[in-house]
Design a protein around this motif. Structure first.
Motif, PDB file in Angstrom:
ATOM      1  N   LEU A   1       0.820  -1.217   0.000  1.00 16.10           N
ATOM      2  CA  LEU A   1       0.000   0.000   0.000  1.00 16.10           C
ATOM      3  C   LEU A   1       0.853   1.265   0.000  1.00 16.10           C
ATOM      4  O   LEU A   1       0.492   2.260  -0.632  1.00 16.10           O
ATOM      5  N   MET A   2       1.988   1.215   0.672  1.00 20.71           N
ATOM      6  CA  MET A   2       2.885   2.380   0.666  1.00 20.71           C
ATOM      7  C   MET A   2       3.425   2.606  -0.747  1.00 20.71           C
ATOM      8  O   MET A   2       3.557   3.744  -1.203  1.00 20.71           O
ATOM      9  N   ALA A   3       3.699   1.488  -1.434  1.00 10.16           N
ATOM     10  CA  ALA A   3       4.229   1.595  -2.805  1.00 10.16           C
ATOM     11  C   ALA A   3       3.199   2.225  -3.740  1.00 10.16           C
ATOM     12  O   ALA A   3       3.547   2.939  -4.682  1.00 10.16           O
ATOM     13  N   GLN A   4       1.903   1.959  -3.445  1.00 13.99           N
ATOM     14  CA  GLN A   4       0.832   2.537  -4.296  1.00 13.99           C
ATOM     15  C   GLN A   4       0.745   4.052  -4.121  1.00 13.99           C
ATOM     16  O   GLN A   4       0.273   4.762  -5.011  1.00 13.99           O
ATOM     17  N   GLY A   5       1.129   4.525  -2.929  1.00 10.06           N
ATOM     18  CA  GLY A   5       1.101   5.976  -2.667  1.00 10.06           C
ATOM     19  C   GLY A   5      -0.294   6.571  -2.692  1.00 10.06           C
ATOM     20  O   GLY A   5      -0.478   7.729  -3.064  1.00 10.06           O
TER      21      GLY A   5
ATOM     22  N   LEU B   1      -2.870   8.309   5.043  1.00  9.34           N
ATOM     23  CA  LEU B   1      -3.342   8.031   6.404  1.00  9.34           C
ATOM     24  C   LEU B   1      -2.173   7.615   7.293  1.00  9.34           C
ATOM     25  O   LEU B   1      -2.064   8.024   8.453  1.00  9.34           O
ATOM     26  N   TYR B   2      -1.283   6.806   6.717  1.00  6.68           N
ATOM     27  CA  TYR B   2      -0.123   6.325   7.474  1.00  6.68           C
ATOM     28  C   TYR B   2       0.721   7.500   7.948  1.00  6.68           C
ATOM     29  O   TYR B   2       1.110   7.571   9.110  1.00  6.68           O
ATOM     30  N   LEU B   3       0.967   8.431   7.036  1.00  6.17           N
ATOM     31  CA  LEU B   3       1.805   9.580   7.404  1.00  6.17           C
ATOM     32  C   LEU B   3       1.128  10.434   8.478  1.00  6.17           C
ATOM     33  O   LEU B   3       1.772  10.933   9.383  1.00  6.17           O
ATOM     34  N   GLU B   4      -0.219  10.550   8.370  1.00  2.00           N
ATOM     35  CA  GLU B   4      -0.957  11.369   9.346  1.00  2.00           C
ATOM     36  C   GLU B   4      -1.056  10.689  10.710  1.00  2.00           C
ATOM     37  O   GLU B   4      -0.848  11.302  11.739  1.00  2.00           O
ATOM     38  N   GLN B   5      -1.406   9.393  10.697  1.00  2.00           N
ATOM     39  CA  GLN B   5      -1.827   8.738  11.935  1.00  2.00           C
ATOM     40  C   GLN B   5      -0.769   7.846  12.573  1.00  2.00           C
ATOM     41  O   GLN B   5      -0.683   7.762  13.787  1.00  2.00           O
TER      42      GLN B   5
END
Ligand code: ATP
Length: 365
Positions: free
Chosen positions: A341-345, A351-355
């Motif tokens: 999912l990180m690779a998909q950007g 959400l990952y970066l925020e939470q």
């Protein structure tokens, strides 16, 4: 606000009901002996034939007040009785509500030991009330025995709803949810209750001893198993500090456990129960780092070897997940592992970066 002032008015009205009447009756009872003395005085003074003696008079007034007191109390009961009857009405209305989730005729029972813990959500749609926008729509995902599925997404996305549906607190409107290939509605509720443990942020502590609160998970557990579960959930030492140890009474009117302690009791219950499927709503509330670490360790142990559906708030959970399901407005918007999912950007990476990204690395176990 409107409701509060309505409640205030109703409570004042309840207190005032019949008070004028009681006031009158009580005043009457209070002045009646004076009237009796006056009359008797007149009779005695006039020396009327067959008049009362002073002894009769005194005993009469004494017995009279002994009689009036219970009469006054009986009159008071009328108001209390009316209040109680109204309450009974409400309770029976509630008890008479039809049971929405019941065992289907011919529903199958599978012993807890035979459950493997394979879960499937197949095109699941559900709304809390007919006609309103579904809380979850067309949701499809699965988990093999022992896998961890992390549900993530913004508030109101439908994460809790999916966990309620898995525990069959509600039945789906469309699609189906399966456990080991069986539609949940084809299994007895006893089968499901034995197979699943739910650990949420709101744990109910019964007004009973901590021991009985823990044994809810498995009533026939031995003392050793109980203590082992307490230790695994990092609550044993805390329980031993309480005045009565495991026999301390908890609950609303007993010893009040803190939020973190309650959560550890819930974990100990789940550890004792040893279910094939675990539904976990990770706490969002901040705990001190020691308790946090203790709970995190207990949760990691508990998840081992079980199928887990977790509403994930912790970095360690999403990193360990076999599948991350990202929901938004009741739909699955992305799915995959953290790396994929990180690779998909996409939405997940934002959400990952925020939470999650700001959580300390030591939380990763
Ligand atoms: P959060 O992270 O804030 O707990 P969530 O992703 O768990 O949110 P849900 O609690 O599943 O979201 O809610 C999904 C939708 O269903 C929301 O729009 C919510 O308002 C609605 N909803 C939840 N519970 C009920 C209920 N008992 N009755 C009616 N609607 C409800």
């Amino acid at each position: 606000m409107v409701e509060t002032s309505r409640l205030t008015n109703l409570m004042i009205r309840q207190q005032m009901v019949g008070r004028w009447f009681f006031g009158f009756i009580q005043t009457f009872f209070a002045i009646l002996p004076a009237g009796v003395y006056l009359m008797a005085g007149v009779v005695l003074h006039a020396g009327l034939k067959g008049g009362v003696s002073v002894g009769t008079l005194v005993s009469f007034t004494t017995f009279q007040s002994a009689l009036f007191f219970p009469i006054g109390q009986l009159l008071n009961i009328q108001v209390e009785l009316q209040g109680a009857l109204a309450l009974f009405d409400r309770i029976f209305q509630y008890l008479d509500l039809p049971i929405e989730i019941a065992d289907r005729p011919g529903a199958i029972t599978i012993p807890a030991a035979a459950i493997k813990g394979q879960i499937g959500f197949e095109n699941v749609t559900f709304s809390y009330e007919p006609g309103i926008t579904p809380a979850v729509q067309g949701v499809t995902f699965g988990a093999d025995p022992g896998q961890l599925v992390a549900l993530v997404g913004p508030s109101g996305a439908g994460k809790s709803t999916l966990t309620y549906l898995m525990a069959r607190l509600y039945d789906v409107d469309q699609g189906r949810i399966t456990l080991d290939g069986h539609d949940l509605r084809d299994l007895t509720q006893a089968t499901l209750r034995a197979a699943i443990a739910v650990v949420t942020q709101e744990t109910f502590i019964f007004h009973s001893t901590i021991r009985e609160n823990l044994l809810v998970g498995r009533p026939n557990a031995t003392e050793e198993e109980l203590i082992a579960a307490g230790k695994a959930a990092a609550i044993h030492d805390r329980i031993m500090e309480l005045p009565g140890g495991y026999d301390t009474v908890g609950g609303e009117r007993g010893y009040r456990l803190s939020g973190g302690e309650k959560q550890r009791v819930a974990l100990a219950r789940a550890i004792l129960k040893n279910p094939r499927v675990l539904i976990l709503d990770e706490a969002t509330s901040a705990l001190d780092s020691h308790s946090e670490r203790a709970i995190q360790d207990a949760i990691s142990q508990l998840m081992e070897g079980r199928t887990t559906i977790a509403i994930a708030h912790r970095l360690s959970t999403i990193l360990a997940a076999d599948l991350i399901v990202m929901l938004d407005h009741g739909h699955i918007v992305e799915r995959g592992t953290h790396t994929q999912l990180m690779a998909q950007g996409g939405a997940y990476s934002r959400l990952y970066l925020e939470q999650f990204a700001r959580q300390p690395l030591e939380a990763v176990s």
